[in-house]
Design a protein around this motif. Structure first.
Motif, PDB file in Angstrom:
ATOM      1  N   GLU A   1     -15.825 -10.328  -2.243  1.00 18.20           N
ATOM      2  CA  GLU A   1     -14.999  -9.250  -2.732  1.00 18.20           C
ATOM      3  C   GLU A   1     -15.259  -8.826  -4.466  1.00 18.20           C
ATOM      4  O   GLU A   1     -15.468  -9.809  -5.182  1.00 18.20           O
ATOM      5  CB  GLU A   1     -13.480  -9.367  -2.866  1.00 18.20           C
TER       6      GLU A   1
ATOM      7  N   LEU B   1     -11.098   4.273  -2.582  1.00 15.27           N
ATOM      8  CA  LEU B   1     -10.417   5.578  -2.389  1.00 15.27           C
ATOM      9  C   LEU B   1     -10.304   6.424  -3.482  1.00 15.27           C
ATOM     10  O   LEU B   1     -10.110   6.209  -4.776  1.00 15.27           O
ATOM     11  CB  LEU B   1      -8.977   4.874  -2.093  1.00 15.27           C
TER      12      LEU B   1
ATOM     13  N   TYR C   1      -7.897  -8.467  -1.389  1.00 16.74           N
ATOM     14  CA  TYR C   1      -9.056  -7.304  -1.108  1.00 16.74           C
ATOM     15  C   TYR C   1      -9.059  -6.583  -2.629  1.00 16.74           C
ATOM     16  O   TYR C   1      -8.263  -6.300  -3.279  1.00 16.74           O
ATOM     17  CB  TYR C   1      -8.385  -6.211  -0.446  1.00 16.74           C
TER      18      TYR C   1
ATOM     19  N   HIS D   1     -15.441  -4.092  -1.250  1.00 13.23           N
ATOM     20  CA  HIS D   1     -14.588  -3.330  -1.598  1.00 13.23           C
ATOM     21  C   HIS D   1     -14.000  -2.146  -1.313  1.00 13.23           C
ATOM     22  O   HIS D   1     -14.871  -1.436  -0.083  1.00 13.23           O
ATOM     23  CB  HIS D   1     -14.628  -3.051  -3.198  1.00 13.23           C
ATOM     24  N   ILE D   2     -12.857  -1.579  -1.112  1.00 11.66           N
ATOM     25  CA  ILE D   2     -12.356  -0.438  -0.308  1.00 11.66           C
ATOM     26  C   ILE D   2     -12.332   0.568  -1.645  1.00 11.66           C
ATOM     27  O   ILE D   2     -11.412   0.328  -2.497  1.00 11.66           O
ATOM     28  CB  ILE D   2     -10.847  -0.603  -0.086  1.00 11.66           C
TER      29      ILE D   2
ATOM     30  N   ASP E   1      -5.731  -6.435  -4.667  1.00 11.60           N
ATOM     31  CA  ASP E   1      -4.263  -6.626  -4.036  1.00 11.60           C
ATOM     32  C   ASP E   1      -3.794  -8.007  -3.809  1.00 11.60           C
ATOM     33  O   ASP E   1      -4.263  -9.018  -3.619  1.00 11.60           O
ATOM     34  CB  ASP E   1      -4.320  -5.925  -2.479  1.00 11.60           C
TER      35      ASP E   1
ATOM     36  N   LEU F   1       0.917  -1.179   0.011  1.00  9.60           N
ATOM     37  CA  LEU F   1      -0.046   0.142   0.178  1.00  9.60           C
ATOM     38  C   LEU F   1       1.039   1.346   0.104  1.00  9.60           C
ATOM     39  O   LEU F   1       0.170   2.198  -0.659  1.00  9.60           O
ATOM     40  CB  LEU F   1      -0.885   0.089   1.176  1.00  9.60           C
TER      41      LEU F   1
ATOM     42  N   PHE G   1      -9.635  -2.910  -4.578  1.00 12.20           N
ATOM     43  CA  PHE G   1      -9.774  -1.607  -4.425  1.00 12.20           C
ATOM     44  C   PHE G   1     -10.506  -0.817  -5.461  1.00 12.20           C
ATOM     45  O   PHE G   1     -10.178  -1.278  -6.701  1.00 12.20           O
ATOM     46  CB  PHE G   1      -8.246  -1.158  -4.177  1.00 12.20           C
ATOM     47  N   GLU G   2     -11.092  -0.012  -5.315  1.00 12.11           N
ATOM     48  CA  GLU G   2     -11.527   0.992  -6.209  1.00 12.11           C
ATOM     49  C   GLU G   2     -11.104   2.361  -5.965  1.00 12.11           C
ATOM     50  O   GLU G   2     -10.925   2.926  -5.009  1.00 12.11           O
ATOM     51  CB  GLU G   2     -13.145   1.141  -6.134  1.00 12.11           C
TER      52      GLU G   2
END
Length: 136
Positions: free
Chosen positions: A68, A77, A119, A74-75, A114, A24, A121-122
């Motif tokens: 997921e 950012l 995970y 999802h995460i 990732d 990250l 990620f958007e």
């Protein structure tokens, strides 16, 4: 400032704290914050900006959720649109593939998984910080 709840931090359980935190840092440019000295488990705190942080911690027996994805967990950012190409290059250097969203939006975004934990990620154009324009 509008009253109400705001995210203070999110937690990311992982099988490998250092590998997750380093990934990250290298790709998203997050920086480490001092973790609490009284944590009973291995943990790295990462600065998300605006007083928000991500707490990466070791979870024995960690297993990824079946949910997921874009229409699951999802995460998301915000990230400056001008930095999308560089971010995608850093992800490619880590052998991470990016992919387009299934649902179209009037703003740019993309997804990646990732490589340490799986995970999703958007990454959303940072100019979309208007809460009504959420990534969704």
């Amino acid at each position: 400032m509008k009253p109400g709840a705001a995210i203070a931090h999110l937690t990311l359980p992982t099988r490998n704290v250092e590998a997750t935190a380093t990934f990250l840092e290298r790709t998203l440019g997050l920086s480490r914050l001092p973790p609490p000295t009284n944590s009973p488990i291995e943990v790295v705190w990462l600065d998300l900006g605006g007083g928000q942080s991500a707490h990466v911690f070791h979870a024995p027996g960690f297993a990824l959720s079946d949910f997921e994805g874009e229409f699951g967990r999802h995460i998301a950012l915000y990230y400056p649109l001008a930095g999308f190409a560089d971010l995608k290059a850093r992800l490619a250097a880590e052998r991470v593939q990016t992919y387009a969203a299934e649902r179209s939006t009037p703003f740019e975004r993309f997804f990646f998984r990732d490589p340490v934990n799986g995970y999703v990620f958007e990454i959303v154009d940072g100019a979309q910080r208007n809460p009504r324009a959420g990534s969704g």
